[in-house]
Design a protein around this motif. Sequence first.
Motif, mmCIF file in Angstrom:
data_model
loop_
_atom_site.group_PDB
_atom_site.id
_atom_site.type_symbol
_atom_site.label_atom_id
_atom_site.label_comp_id
_atom_site.label_asym_id
_atom_site.label_seq_id
_atom_site.Cartn_x
_atom_site.Cartn_y
_atom_site.Cartn_z
ATOM 1 N N ALA A 146 0.825 -1.214 0.000
ATOM 2 C CA ALA A 146 0.000 0.000 0.000
ATOM 3 C C ALA A 146 0.859 1.264 0.000
ATOM 4 O O ALA A 146 1.966 1.285 0.555
ATOM 5 C CB ALA A 146 -0.912 0.002 1.228
ATOM 6 N N ASN A 147 0.327 2.317 -0.615
ATOM 7 C CA ASN A 147 0.944 3.646 -0.519
ATOM 8 C C ASN A 147 0.565 4.336 0.789
ATOM 9 O O ASN A 147 1.304 5.174 1.298
ATOM 10 C CB ASN A 147 0.492 4.535 -1.678
ATOM 11 C CG ASN A 147 1.123 4.153 -2.998
ATOM 12 O OD1 ASN A 147 2.188 3.538 -3.039
ATOM 13 N ND2 ASN A 147 0.467 4.519 -4.094
ATOM 14 N N VAL A 148 -0.598 4.000 1.293
ATOM 15 C CA VAL A 148 -1.127 4.583 2.530
ATOM 16 C C VAL A 148 -2.199 3.635 3.053
ATOM 17 O O VAL A 148 -2.851 2.931 2.273
ATOM 18 C CB VAL A 148 -1.708 6.000 2.277
ATOM 19 C CG1 VAL A 148 -2.804 5.984 1.224
ATOM 20 C CG2 VAL A 148 -2.215 6.633 3.562
ATOM 21 N N ILE A 149 -2.361 3.600 4.372
ATOM 22 C CA ILE A 149 -3.308 2.681 4.987
ATOM 23 C C ILE A 149 -4.278 3.457 5.878
ATOM 24 O O ILE A 149 -3.864 4.343 6.633
ATOM 25 C CB ILE A 149 -2.578 1.620 5.836
ATOM 26 C CG1 ILE A 149 -1.680 0.757 4.936
ATOM 27 C CG2 ILE A 149 -3.572 0.735 6.598
ATOM 28 C CD1 ILE A 149 -0.699 -0.109 5.701
ATOM 29 N N ILE A 150 -5.551 3.116 5.780
ATOM 30 C CA ILE A 150 -6.573 3.655 6.682
ATOM 31 C C ILE A 150 -6.984 2.526 7.622
ATOM 32 O O ILE A 150 -7.348 1.442 7.179
ATOM 33 C CB ILE A 150 -7.792 4.165 5.897
ATOM 34 C CG1 ILE A 150 -7.387 5.318 4.969
ATOM 35 C CG2 ILE A 150 -8.903 4.603 6.853
ATOM 36 C CD1 ILE A 150 -8.500 5.778 4.037
ATOM 37 N N ALA A 151 -6.893 2.787 8.923
ATOM 38 C CA ALA A 151 -7.255 1.794 9.933
ATOM 39 C C ALA A 151 -8.458 2.298 10.716
ATOM 40 O O ALA A 151 -8.374 3.307 11.415
ATOM 41 C CB ALA A 151 -6.083 1.532 10.877
ATOM 42 N N VAL A 152 -9.569 1.593 10.589
ATOM 43 C CA VAL A 152 -10.837 2.020 11.185
ATOM 44 C C VAL A 152 -11.195 1.082 12.336
ATOM 45 O O VAL A 152 -11.304 -0.127 12.131
ATOM 46 C CB VAL A 152 -11.965 2.015 10.136
ATOM 47 C CG1 VAL A 152 -13.263 2.538 10.737
ATOM 48 C CG2 VAL A 152 -11.565 2.839 8.911
ATOM 49 N N ALA A 153 -11.375 1.630 13.538
ATOM 50 C CA ALA A 153 -11.642 0.764 14.692
ATOM 51 C C ALA A 153 -12.398 1.498 15.785
ATOM 52 O O ALA A 153 -12.152 2.675 16.057
ATOM 53 C CB ALA A 153 -10.331 0.219 15.266
ATOM 54 N N GLY A 154 -13.309 0.765 16.406
ATOM 55 C CA GLY A 154 -13.992 1.258 17.597
ATOM 56 C C GLY A 154 -13.448 0.537 18.818
ATOM 57 O O GLY A 154 -12.263 0.233 18.887
ATOM 58 N N GLY A 165 2.829 -0.729 13.578
ATOM 59 C CA GLY A 165 4.053 -1.466 13.849
ATOM 60 C C GLY A 165 4.448 -2.428 12.744
ATOM 61 O O GLY A 165 5.539 -3.023 12.793
ATOM 62 N N LEU A 166 3.596 -2.578 11.742
ATOM 63 C CA LEU A 166 3.850 -3.502 10.637
ATOM 64 C C LEU A 166 4.077 -2.797 9.307
ATOM 65 O O LEU A 166 4.542 -3.426 8.351
ATOM 66 C CB LEU A 166 2.653 -4.459 10.472
ATOM 67 C CG LEU A 166 2.318 -5.376 11.639
ATOM 68 C CD1 LEU A 166 0.982 -6.079 11.373
ATOM 69 C CD2 LEU A 166 3.422 -6.394 11.874
ATOM 70 N N ALA A 167 3.748 -1.510 9.237
ATOM 71 C CA ALA A 167 3.719 -0.799 7.956
ATOM 72 C C ALA A 167 4.878 0.175 7.802
ATOM 73 O O ALA A 167 5.337 0.778 8.778
ATOM 74 C CB ALA A 167 2.406 -0.047 7.810
ATOM 75 N N LYS A 168 5.322 0.343 6.555
ATOM 76 C CA LYS A 168 6.366 1.314 6.246
ATOM 77 C C LYS A 168 5.802 2.593 5.631
ATOM 78 O O LYS A 168 6.556 3.468 5.213
ATOM 79 C CB LYS A 168 7.400 0.688 5.308
ATOM 80 C CG LYS A 168 6.861 0.216 3.969
ATOM 81 C CD LYS A 168 7.975 -0.396 3.128
ATOM 82 C CE LYS A 168 7.448 -0.930 1.794
ATOM 83 N NZ LYS A 168 6.616 -2.140 1.980
ATOM 84 N N VAL A 169 4.471 2.681 5.554
ATOM 85 C CA VAL A 169 3.811 3.845 4.955
ATOM 86 C C VAL A 169 2.927 4.518 6.012
ATOM 87 O O VAL A 169 2.654 3.932 7.064
ATOM 88 C CB VAL A 169 2.962 3.433 3.734
ATOM 89 C CG1 VAL A 169 3.857 2.856 2.644
ATOM 90 C CG2 VAL A 169 1.883 2.430 4.133
ATOM 91 N N PRO A 170 2.461 5.751 5.748
ATOM 92 C CA PRO A 170 1.597 6.431 6.720
ATOM 93 C C PRO A 170 0.312 5.658 6.997
ATOM 94 O O PRO A 170 -0.274 5.051 6.095
ATOM 95 C CB PRO A 170 1.292 7.771 6.040
ATOM 96 C CG PRO A 170 2.405 7.986 5.071
ATOM 97 C CD PRO A 170 2.771 6.617 4.590
ATOM 98 N N VAL A 171 -0.106 5.683 8.242
ATOM 99 C CA VAL A 171 -1.359 5.060 8.671
ATOM 100 C C VAL A 171 -2.293 6.156 9.169
ATOM 101 O O VAL A 171 -1.923 6.940 10.056
ATOM 102 C CB VAL A 171 -1.124 4.022 9.789
ATOM 103 C CG1 VAL A 171 -2.463 3.450 10.279
ATOM 104 C CG2 VAL A 171 -0.211 2.906 9.302
ATOM 105 N N ILE A 172 -3.484 6.213 8.588
ATOM 106 C CA ILE A 172 -4.502 7.170 9.024
ATOM 107 C C ILE A 172 -5.488 6.412 9.892
ATOM 108 O O ILE A 172 -6.183 5.513 9.424
ATOM 109 C CB ILE A 172 -5.216 7.810 7.825
ATOM 110 C CG1 ILE A 172 -4.203 8.494 6.908
ATOM 111 C CG2 ILE A 172 -6.275 8.808 8.298
ATOM 112 C CD1 ILE A 172 -4.775 8.886 5.560
ATOM 113 N N ALA A 173 -5.535 6.751 11.164
ATOM 114 C CA ALA A 173 -6.386 6.051 12.120
ATOM 115 C C ALA A 173 -7.734 6.757 12.238
ATOM 116 O O ALA A 173 -7.798 7.978 12.380
ATOM 117 C CB ALA A 173 -5.712 5.996 13.485
#
Length: 225
Positions: A146-154, A165-173
């Motif tokens: 991925a170029n960027v990851i979106i992580a959606v969680a409640g 902790g697993l990704a080398k790209v920006p994570v948008i929470a």
Amino acid sequence: MGEDKIKDLGIAKLDYDREERTGFPEVVFCERKMDEHLVKIYRDLYETNGSVFGTRASKEQYEVIKAVFPEADYNPVSRILKVNASVKTEGIGNIAVFSAGTADIPVAEEAAETAEYFGGNVVRVYDVGVSGIHRLLSKQDIIDTANVIIAVAGMEGALASVIGGLAKVPVIAVPTSVGYGASMNGISALLTMINSCANGITVVNIDNGYGAGYVATQINRLAER
């Protein structure tokens, strides 16, 4: 950036300079808008841009818009209401959208559809929360490409930290309002994400899938230049 590019409808001032200025056309936040105001805004945006993208629309609002624009498209899960969106073509780049649980999918879909509307290629990975972390770990290939990851969680919102902790790209929470009483309608997840010890995580507002999809598009476009 002149006054001639702002159209005053009385109930709204439409910003027709926005796409030239920012790279994104104006989007309609439908929730709580009166029917006649919504129709007026959609009609004017359609006449100028040829398509309209709206968020947080109700089924009743969809029926109102559909009466004026029979081609209107509505997703009751994401609550996205589009009129005559551009012909679907293969998107650019790679935006990965992960959701912790099935209950988080409406927010994840708002993010995914936003990114797709703005021209991104989106990969969806749903229901991979930390209560069954092997489900997430089996998707490492998607995280890696991925170029960027979106992580959606409640709930407690731990998904973003694990992906960070697993990704080398920006994570948008994206914290969601899903959870029991002590989750405080998403505040617990929001605080977890803000206080994450994983690097490379940025956080948007509770349930703000649109905001996440927008920022992910910006990052994805930069990655593809």
